[in-house]
Write an enzyme that holds these catalytic residues in place. Sequence first.
Site, PDB file in Angstrom:
ATOM      1  N   GLY A  14       0.828  -1.209   0.000  1.00  0.00           N
ATOM      2  CA  GLY A  14       0.000   0.000   0.000  1.00  0.00           C
ATOM      3  C   GLY A  14       0.860   1.255   0.000  1.00  0.00           C
ATOM      4  N   VAL A  26      17.072   8.215   0.005  1.00  0.00           N
ATOM      5  CA  VAL A  26      17.913   7.081  -0.419  1.00  0.00           C
ATOM      6  C   VAL A  26      18.755   7.493  -1.632  1.00  0.00           C
ATOM      7  CG1 VAL A  26      17.876   4.744  -1.406  1.00  0.00           C
ATOM      8  CG2 VAL A  26      16.364   5.320   0.515  1.00  0.00           C
ATOM      9  N   ARG A  75       1.190  -4.932  -5.976  1.00  0.00           N
ATOM     10  CA  ARG A  75       1.271  -6.207  -5.267  1.00  0.00           C
ATOM     11  C   ARG A  75       1.631  -7.251  -6.323  1.00  0.00           C
ATOM     12  NH1 ARG A  75      -0.843  -4.491  -0.225  1.00  0.00           N
ATOM     13  NH2 ARG A  75      -2.393  -2.884  -0.520  1.00  0.00           N
ATOM     14  N   GLY A 105       5.401  -2.359   3.821  1.00  0.00           N
ATOM     15  CA  GLY A 105       4.889  -2.891   5.089  1.00  0.00           C
ATOM     16  C   GLY A 105       5.296  -4.337   5.313  1.00  0.00           C
ATOM     17  N   ASP A 106       4.521  -5.055   6.102  1.00  0.00           N
ATOM     18  CA  ASP A 106       4.961  -6.394   6.513  1.00  0.00           C
ATOM     19  C   ASP A 106       5.056  -7.379   5.344  1.00  0.00           C
ATOM     20  OD1 ASP A 106       2.240  -6.424   6.243  1.00  0.00           O
ATOM     21  OD2 ASP A 106       1.828  -7.438   8.137  1.00  0.00           O
ATOM     22  N   THR A 129       4.104   2.510   5.756  1.00  0.00           N
ATOM     23  CA  THR A 129       2.698   2.084   5.829  1.00  0.00           C
ATOM     24  C   THR A 129       1.957   3.031   6.754  1.00  0.00           C
ATOM     25  OG1 THR A 129       1.213   0.387   6.725  1.00  0.00           O
ATOM     26  CG2 THR A 129       3.457   0.333   7.530  1.00  0.00           C
ATOM     27  N   ILE A 130       0.701   3.318   6.422  1.00  0.00           N
ATOM     28  CA  ILE A 130      -0.060   4.244   7.271  1.00  0.00           C
ATOM     29  C   ILE A 130      -0.504   3.584   8.574  1.00  0.00           C
ATOM     30  CG2 ILE A 130      -0.891   5.668   5.353  1.00  0.00           C
ATOM     31  CD1 ILE A 130      -3.639   4.242   5.695  1.00  0.00           C
ATOM     32  N   ASP A 131      -0.394   2.239   8.664  1.00  0.00           N
ATOM     33  CA  ASP A 131      -0.991   1.527   9.803  1.00  0.00           C
ATOM     34  C   ASP A 131      -0.181   1.578  11.099  1.00  0.00           C
ATOM     35  OD1 ASP A 131      -3.150   0.775   8.278  1.00  0.00           O
ATOM     36  OD2 ASP A 131      -2.213  -1.081   7.596  1.00  0.00           O
ATOM     37  N   ASP A 133       1.974  -0.551  12.054  1.00  0.00           N
ATOM     38  CA  ASP A 133       1.853  -1.897  12.623  1.00  0.00           C
ATOM     39  C   ASP A 133       3.138  -2.710  12.549  1.00  0.00           C
ATOM     40  OD1 ASP A 133       1.846  -2.093   9.888  1.00  0.00           O
ATOM     41  OD2 ASP A 133       0.192  -3.511   9.756  1.00  0.00           O
ATOM     42  N   MET A 173      -9.343   3.835   8.551  1.00  0.00           N
ATOM     43  CA  MET A 173      -8.616   2.659   8.052  1.00  0.00           C
ATOM     44  C   MET A 173      -7.966   1.887   9.189  1.00  0.00           C
ATOM     45  SD  MET A 173      -7.008   3.697   4.399  1.00  0.00           S
ATOM     46  CE  MET A 173      -8.028   3.475   2.937  1.00  0.00           C
ATOM     47  N   ARG A 175      -7.395  -2.443   8.992  1.00  0.00           N
ATOM     48  CA  ARG A 175      -8.060  -3.749   8.932  1.00  0.00           C
ATOM     49  C   ARG A 175      -7.690  -4.616  10.129  1.00  0.00           C
ATOM     50  NH1 ARG A 175      -7.075  -3.719   3.404  1.00  0.00           N
ATOM     51  NH2 ARG A 175      -5.071  -4.677   3.815  1.00  0.00           N
ATOM     52  N   LYS A 216     -24.667  17.897  25.712  1.00  0.00           N
ATOM     53  CA  LYS A 216     -23.603  17.745  24.714  1.00  0.00           C
ATOM     54  C   LYS A 216     -24.194  17.861  23.319  1.00  0.00           C
ATOM     55  CE  LYS A 216     -19.441  15.149  25.553  1.00  0.00           C
ATOM     56  NZ  LYS A 216     -18.838  13.853  25.783  1.00  0.00           N
TER      57      LYS A 216
HETATM   58  P1  ATP Z   1       0.654  -2.610   3.495  1.00  0.00           P
HETATM   59  O1  ATP Z   1       0.893  -2.936   4.943  1.00  0.00           O
HETATM   60  O2  ATP Z   1       0.582  -1.164   3.274  1.00  0.00           O
HETATM   61  O3  ATP Z   1      -0.464  -3.399   2.864  1.00  0.00           O
HETATM   62  P2  ATP Z   1       2.567  -4.510   2.566  1.00  0.00           P
HETATM   63  O4  ATP Z   1       4.007  -4.380   2.242  1.00  0.00           O
HETATM   64  O5  ATP Z   1       2.206  -5.348   3.748  1.00  0.00           O
HETATM   65  O6  ATP Z   1       1.977  -3.053   2.685  1.00  0.00           O
HETATM   66  P3  ATP Z   1       1.493  -6.566   0.815  1.00  0.00           P
HETATM   67  O7  ATP Z   1       0.619  -6.448  -0.375  1.00  0.00           O
HETATM   68  O8  ATP Z   1       1.077  -7.422   1.925  1.00  0.00           O
HETATM   69  O9  ATP Z   1       1.789  -5.061   1.276  1.00  0.00           O
HETATM   70  O10 ATP Z   1       2.929  -7.107   0.312  1.00  0.00           O
HETATM   71  C1  ATP Z   1       3.611  -6.498  -0.784  1.00  0.00           C
HETATM   72  C2  ATP Z   1       4.216  -7.534  -1.679  1.00  0.00           C
HETATM   73  O11 ATP Z   1       5.209  -8.276  -0.968  1.00  0.00           O
HETATM   74  C3  ATP Z   1       3.260  -8.605  -2.197  1.00  0.00           C
HETATM   75  O12 ATP Z   1       2.490  -8.172  -3.285  1.00  0.00           O
HETATM   76  C4  ATP Z   1       4.244  -9.708  -2.613  1.00  0.00           C
HETATM   77  O13 ATP Z   1       4.777  -9.437  -3.882  1.00  0.00           O
HETATM   78  C5  ATP Z   1       5.354  -9.565  -1.556  1.00  0.00           C
HETATM   79  N1  ATP Z   1       5.178 -10.638  -0.564  1.00  0.00           N
HETATM   80  C6  ATP Z   1       4.297 -10.695   0.456  1.00  0.00           C
HETATM   81  N2  ATP Z   1       4.389 -11.867   1.117  1.00  0.00           N
HETATM   82  C7  ATP Z   1       5.362 -12.587   0.486  1.00  0.00           C
HETATM   83  C8  ATP Z   1       5.920 -13.889   0.663  1.00  0.00           C
HETATM   84  N3  ATP Z   1       5.504 -14.713   1.633  1.00  0.00           N
HETATM   85  N4  ATP Z   1       6.914 -14.282  -0.187  1.00  0.00           N
HETATM   86  C9  ATP Z   1       7.338 -13.483  -1.166  1.00  0.00           C
HETATM   87  N5  ATP Z   1       6.842 -12.250  -1.401  1.00  0.00           N
HETATM   88  C10 ATP Z   1       5.870 -11.797  -0.600  1.00  0.00           C
END
Ligand code: ATP
Length: 326
Positions: A14, A26, A75, A105-106, A129-131, A133, A173, A175, A216
């Site tokens: 995201g 960077v 993604r 993000g994660d 990430t905006i979350d 988390d 937002m 989830r 109120k």
């Molecule tokens: P946000 O928290 O904002 O959603 P995010 O980085 O968690 O951001 P994701 O869509 O969950 O967003 O992950 C981004 C991309 O990371 C995925 O589209 C995928 O290409 C890659 N990715 C996620 N999990 C795996 C995995 N287990 N192995 C390889 N690549 C991965």
Amino acid sequence: MSGIKKIGVFTSGGDSPGMNAAIRAVVRSALYYNLEVVGIKRGYEGMILGEFEDMDRKSVANIIQRGGTILRTARSADFKTKAGREQAYQQLKSRNVDALVAIGGDGTFTGAKVFGEEFDFPILGLPGTIDNDLFGTDFTIGYDTAINNVVDAVDRIRDTAESHSRLFIVEVMGRDCGLIALRSGIGVGAESIFIPETKTDMEAMMHRLEISRKDKMSKILIVAEGEGDSGGAVELAERVKQRFPQYDTRVSILGHIQRGGKPTCMDRVLASRLGVAAVENLITGRRNEMVGLLNGKIAFTSFDHAIKHNVEINKDLFKIVDILSL
Ligand code: ATP
């Protein structure tokens, strides 16, 4: 020293406001340390397809104040496959990229960890990430802007709520993570906050509404989108309407306006600090870690920890909501 000569930078998952400030940091710090730098478009998807662009100081001019990401984001299902990652590796090798800065993000860090281990490839991550988390940083890039966007929007809702004596249920937002709801809820003086991490005591909340001051003029409840117990803003509104037919109850779902717009100064400074630290530490040989800020200082957390450790909800913040919503 690592012997790194060329760094690739990309944004993934995201989008979050401040990603551009991170890309700028960077690119400029890589150039400062006499490294070459390429931008990789659309995250892992662009890496697989070879969507690379040489970056110079001008490529990142005038972007620090812009939301979104100039490198775009995506993604990628293919990156989750061994064949997809192999293709990405070949693309990087063919362009002589020997280290990466991943901003996301994660999910992004899960991919970075797998790829870094599979191909012995140096990667550092920036929490974008905006979350908010991710474990290992007090704040993620974009979180401060998102909560300020919520506060701006709810301040406006408060004006109209006061004028009509309305009760507003505002969905924000988050989830799996209620940190946007929790902090922005305090910032707008919400009467109650609902987040996925804690079970909502619905009876106690209704009781508080019952005994809250009759004079109120407006009431605001903030609900994180992933909050399960109340069934989200719409269902919660139905329950409130049944219990308090005398209230003029309305729902507002803020949606994507929360993640757009100019990053706050805090996000710009955070992104700048983390971006410089990522480049400096790739040069000295760090890898497979997220660069974060803990208690005002640069801190490194393994991708594993950053992803898997749950960020704890500060219960004191909940208490503050109760005390102040008299
Ligand atoms: P946000 O928290 O904002 O959603 P995010 O980085 O968690 O951001 P994701 O869509 O969950 O967003 O992950 C981004 C991309 O990371 C995925 O589209 C995928 O290409 C890659 N990715 C996620 N999990 C795996 C995995 N287990 N192995 C390889 N690549 C991965």
